[in-house]
Design an enzyme around this catalytic site. Structure first.
Site, short mmCIF file in Angstrom:
data_model
loop_
_atom_site.label_atom_id
_atom_site.label_comp_id
_atom_site.label_asym_id
_atom_site.label_seq_id
_atom_site.Cartn_x
_atom_site.Cartn_y
_atom_site.Cartn_z
N PRO A 233 -41.14 -1.07 6.68
CA PRO A 233 -41.12 -1.00 4.96
C PRO A 233 -40.36 -2.26 4.80
CG PRO A 233 -40.26 0.89 6.46
CD PRO A 233 -40.39 0.03 7.47
N PRO A 234 -40.70 -2.47 3.21
CA PRO A 234 -39.89 -3.65 2.81
C PRO A 234 -38.14 -3.45 2.86
CG PRO A 234 -41.29 -2.52 1.15
CD PRO A 234 -41.28 -1.62 2.54
N GLY A 235 -37.63 -4.50 3.03
CA GLY A 235 -36.05 -4.57 3.02
C GLY A 235 -35.46 -3.93 4.11
N GLY A 237 -35.42 -5.86 6.89
CA GLY A 237 -34.57 -6.89 7.73
C GLY A 237 -35.64 -7.72 8.71
N THR A 239 -37.51 -10.57 7.57
CA THR A 239 -37.03 -11.95 7.29
C THR A 239 -35.61 -12.28 7.87
OG1 THR A 239 -37.97 -11.66 5.04
CG2 THR A 239 -36.83 -13.47 5.50
N GLU A 458 -25.93 23.84 -10.88
CA GLU A 458 -25.63 22.98 -9.57
C GLU A 458 -24.47 23.47 -8.79
OE1 GLU A 458 -27.27 20.43 -9.03
OE2 GLU A 458 -28.26 20.45 -10.70
N ASP A 532 -37.06 22.95 -8.21
CA ASP A 532 -36.22 23.89 -7.16
C ASP A 532 -37.58 24.73 -6.47
OD1 ASP A 532 -33.95 22.50 -7.75
OD2 ASP A 532 -33.21 24.32 -8.84
P1 ADP Z 1 -37.97 -7.62 4.70
O1 ADP Z 1 -38.08 -9.18 5.24
O2 ADP Z 1 -38.10 -6.62 5.77
O3 ADP Z 1 -38.47 -7.11 3.37
P2 ADP Z 1 -35.31 -8.90 4.29
O4 ADP Z 1 -34.87 -9.30 5.55
O5 ADP Z 1 -35.82 -9.80 3.52
O6 ADP Z 1 -36.46 -7.50 4.51
O7 ADP Z 1 -34.04 -8.00 3.79
C1 ADP Z 1 -33.53 -8.17 2.54
C2 ADP Z 1 -32.07 -8.11 2.51
O8 ADP Z 1 -31.48 -6.78 2.99
C3 ADP Z 1 -31.34 -9.12 3.46
O9 ADP Z 1 -31.39 -10.39 2.87
C4 ADP Z 1 -30.15 -8.78 3.90
O10 ADP Z 1 -29.18 -9.11 2.76
C5 ADP Z 1 -30.47 -7.19 3.94
N1 ADP Z 1 -30.68 -6.54 5.26
C6 ADP Z 1 -31.97 -6.30 5.38
N2 ADP Z 1 -31.89 -5.75 6.84
C7 ADP Z 1 -30.68 -5.57 7.18
C8 ADP Z 1 -29.76 -5.47 8.38
N3 ADP Z 1 -30.64 -5.08 9.53
N4 ADP Z 1 -28.83 -5.72 8.49
C9 ADP Z 1 -28.12 -6.32 7.37
N5 ADP Z 1 -28.43 -6.65 6.16
C10 ADP Z 1 -29.81 -6.45 6.38
#
Ligand code: ADP
Length: 634
Positions: A233-235, A237, A239, A458, A532
């Site tokens: 998934p995006p984000g 890590g 890259t 709540e 709910d």
């Molecule tokens: P992807 O390429 O999977 O979309 P990225 O590597 O671009 O995700 O991650 C975006 C940002 O999220 C990174 O610059 C970093 O700040 C943070 N991040 C993502 N994965 C990690 C990780 N495993 N540990 C620490 N920071 C992370």
């Protein structure tokens, strides 16, 4: 500037294209001038010698202007030997060798007495040569202005050609120019900077070992890795991992994305692929990172492919050829990142191309804790923040979401003029992320009665979750955010993939507890329980129809039985049983709420005063601490 930024071959190509463009413009100009020259010399050759003599240096005559009457007198006195007429300008030579000019007087439309109309007969009677000429009677500076006008005219007519040539050169060279910004960098990132992702790190460490010492592997005939696919998934890590690999091997890092290769000009995409690999080889050891590699697309079958598809096929083929062409010692590795591996061309995943595929996943609770600690360490944060609780609440968030969340919390703190980031700010930021918005405008229109209802609603969720142990109640809030009017965070004790029957029954009761608390406190319910009830109904039908907790289906799963075999009678008994499950949960929920009504009221009152309750204070009130004890933690 590192060696990768110098590409003599590319620069020479760009210079050659520019020189060719300039040459084409110059040649067009020259052609135009030569054509004009030729036209005027041809016209000149057809004129009589008298006219040619006058046209050769008309300034000689024009420099001595005379009155029209003087010209008329000279003609009458037979002193004139040659007359040349250009419109109203008349140049004439006298027998004494004088060179003069005059302007004829226009005596009006239909006038029969003007000299011009009589010059023909006068030339015969008075014996002078008469000819028409084509001269420019203007002064030198007037002519210079005209020359400038002419040049501007020529340039204007050449402008469209120039623009077309310029655009062609620009787009042809854009790939190469673009690459100037895609210089190989040398990242400092290490695997230790990547939190979690152990599986991916393990696989990439093997690649790093190859890259650090390719000779050792080549000596025993081991095949060097060519490509690694990072899927997740995006984000998560991808890259960062690719950069860490480059950092570990002190390799160069070139980053592009799948759409980088697509171009509106035929062939430009392929040259971009070639250039990318040439650049990478020059900068070896080098990691080429292609983000969203699925953006390159799949190849379509040769006979059906047209236009853009053919170009896409050629780009993919070129990429495969470049990867196949790596030698064991070349030390270039391509890392592709994708969230849609199914959209990749199959040929890319064959051995020798992207032969290693690694998944990156969302972080577990301990990894989220480490991520929050890491990113809170990068901002000025309060001491003693309960990072574990925040991490439990942040289930489903990616590392990038967590980094963003901390950053937003810091922004909230700054906006509020605070000197450091508090736990409350982090929670606020979490809520914004999870509930899809800032505190909504609904807040201003909520009446005190409705707010009281939300507080009891709540508190009901929180109390039943706590008493029936549906999870850890982390935080309760009655601040409306996004579509939610209030929210109760209940984190699971652990994130193991299986859910026991008792846990599910407790969750059912917890979901119904908001509505039940409203009934207990006000004697009636509201529409606020709609979501709910929806989620509770989904869970109850799954428990009976899919998880094997009911009598109607027994061990049969709805998902596995063909639809045509599930008749109305089966549907009815399934729904009856699911409803019974919900009603049992409701009874359990009501029992808890009535038994602990004092805690329900305490929490609701606390919420009405503070809007949000979390941490020790929440735990105390849910465990039935007295007012004095609560005052101590206030
Ligand atoms: P992807 O390429 O999977 O979309 P990225 O590597 O671009 O995700 O991650 C975006 C940002 O999220 C990174 O610059 C970093 O700040 C943070 N991040 C993502 N994965 C990690 C990780 N495993 N540990 C620490 N920071 C992370």
């Amino acid at each position: 500037m590192d060696s990768a930024s110098k590409q003599p071959g590319t620069d020479v190509r760009i210079k050659l294209m520019k020189a060719a463009a300039v040459l084409m413009v110059c040649l067009s100009l020259l052609g135009l001038v030569l054509l004009q020259e030729r036209a005027s010399s041809e016209a000149q050759a057809r004129k009589n010698p008298t006219a040619q003599a006058f046209e050769k240096a008309p300034e000689t005559w024009l420099a001595n202007p005379k009155e029209a009457s003087e010209f008329e007198r000279a003609v009458s006195a037979k002193e004139v030997t040659a007359v040349a007429v250009d419109g109203i300008h008349v140049l004439y030579t006298t027998r004494q060798g004088g060179h003069f000019s005059t302007r004829l007087i226009d005596c009006g439309l239909g006038c029969k007495n003007d000299l011009a109309s009589h010059l023909g007969s006068l030339s015969v009677t008075n014996g002078f040569a008469l000819t028409s000429i084509d001269i420019d009677a203007r002064t030198a500076s007037q002519k210079a202005t005209q020359a400038l006008d002419k040049v501007a005219g020529v340039l204007a007519s050449l402008l469209p050609i120039g623009l077309i040539i310029g655009a062609f050169v620009y787009f042809q060279t854009r790939g190469s120019m673009g690459n100037r910004t895609k210089l190989a960098e040398k990242p400092d990132t290490q695997f230790k900077d990547v939190i979690g992702a152990e599986e991916a790190k393990k696989a990439l460490r093997r690649v790093a070992a190859f890259m650090k010492d390719p000779e050792q592997y080549a000596a025993v005939g081991a095949r060097a890795p060519r490509g690694v696919l990072l899927e997740g998934p995006p984000g998560t890590g991808k890259t960062l991992l690719a950069k860490a690999l480059a950092g570990e091997c002190r390799a160069s890092f070139i980053s592009v994305d799948g759409s980088y290769f697509s171009s509106m000009f035929y062939g430009a995409g392929i040259s971009k692929v070639k250039e990318l690999f040439t650049r990478a080889r020059a900068a070896a050891p080098c990691i080429i990172f292609i983000d969203e590699i699925d953006g390159i697309g799949k190849r379509s079958s040769g006979k059906d492919a047209h236009g853009g598809e053919q170009e896409q096929n050629r780009i993919i083929n070129r990429l495969l050829v470049e990867m196949d062409g790596f030698s064991a010692l070349e030390n270039v590795v391509v890392i592709g990142a994708t969230n849609h591996i199914e959209n990749l061309d199959e040929a890319m995943c064959r051995p020798g191309r992207f032969d290693l595929s690694v998944r990156t996943a969302l972080p577990t609770a301990p990894e989220r804790e480490a991520l929050f600690s890491l990113y809170l360490g990068n901002v000025k944060a309060d001491k003693g923040i309960d990072v574990a609780s925040i991490a439990r609440t942040a289930m489903g968030m990616s590392p990038a979401d967590i980094a963003n969340c901390v950053n937003r919390a810091a922004a909230y703190a700054a906006e509020a003029g605070e000197s450091s980031v508090s736990q409350e700010r982090v929670y606020q930021s979490l809520e914004t992320h999870q509930l899809g918005g800032e505190v909504s405008a609904t807040k201003s229109i909520i009446t005190p009665e409705t707010l009281r209802r939300i507080a009891f609603h709540e508190s009901g969720h929180a109390l039943v979750a706590h008493v029936l142990n549906a999870g850890i109640v982390e935080r309760v809030s009655i601040e409306p955010r996004g579509p939610a009017l209030g929210v109760t965070y209940v984190a699971r004790h652990n994130e193991e993939p299986l859910h026991g029957e008792q846990e599910l029954l407790s969750r059912l009761a917890m979901m119904l507890a908001g509505r039940e608390a409203e009934l207990i406190a006000f004697g009636n319910a509201s529409s606020g329980a709609a979501d709910d009830l929806k989620r509770a109904s989904e869970l109850a039908t799954s428990m009976i129809g899919s998880y094997g907790f009911g009598k109607t289906f027994g061990l049969l799963s709805m998902a596995g039985v063909p639809r045509e075999l599930i008749g109305p009678d089966v549907q009815k008994s399934l729904l009856d049983e699911a409803r019974q499950l919900l009603e049992n949960a409701q009874v359990e929920c009501r029992r808890v709420l009535e038994e602990k009504r004092d805690r329900l009221t305490s929490l609701a009152e606390l919420l009405l005063g503070q809007e949000t309750v979390s941490g020790v204070r929440l735990k105390r009130v849910l465990s039935g601490a007295g007012d004095e004890e609560l005052a101590l933690v206030a």
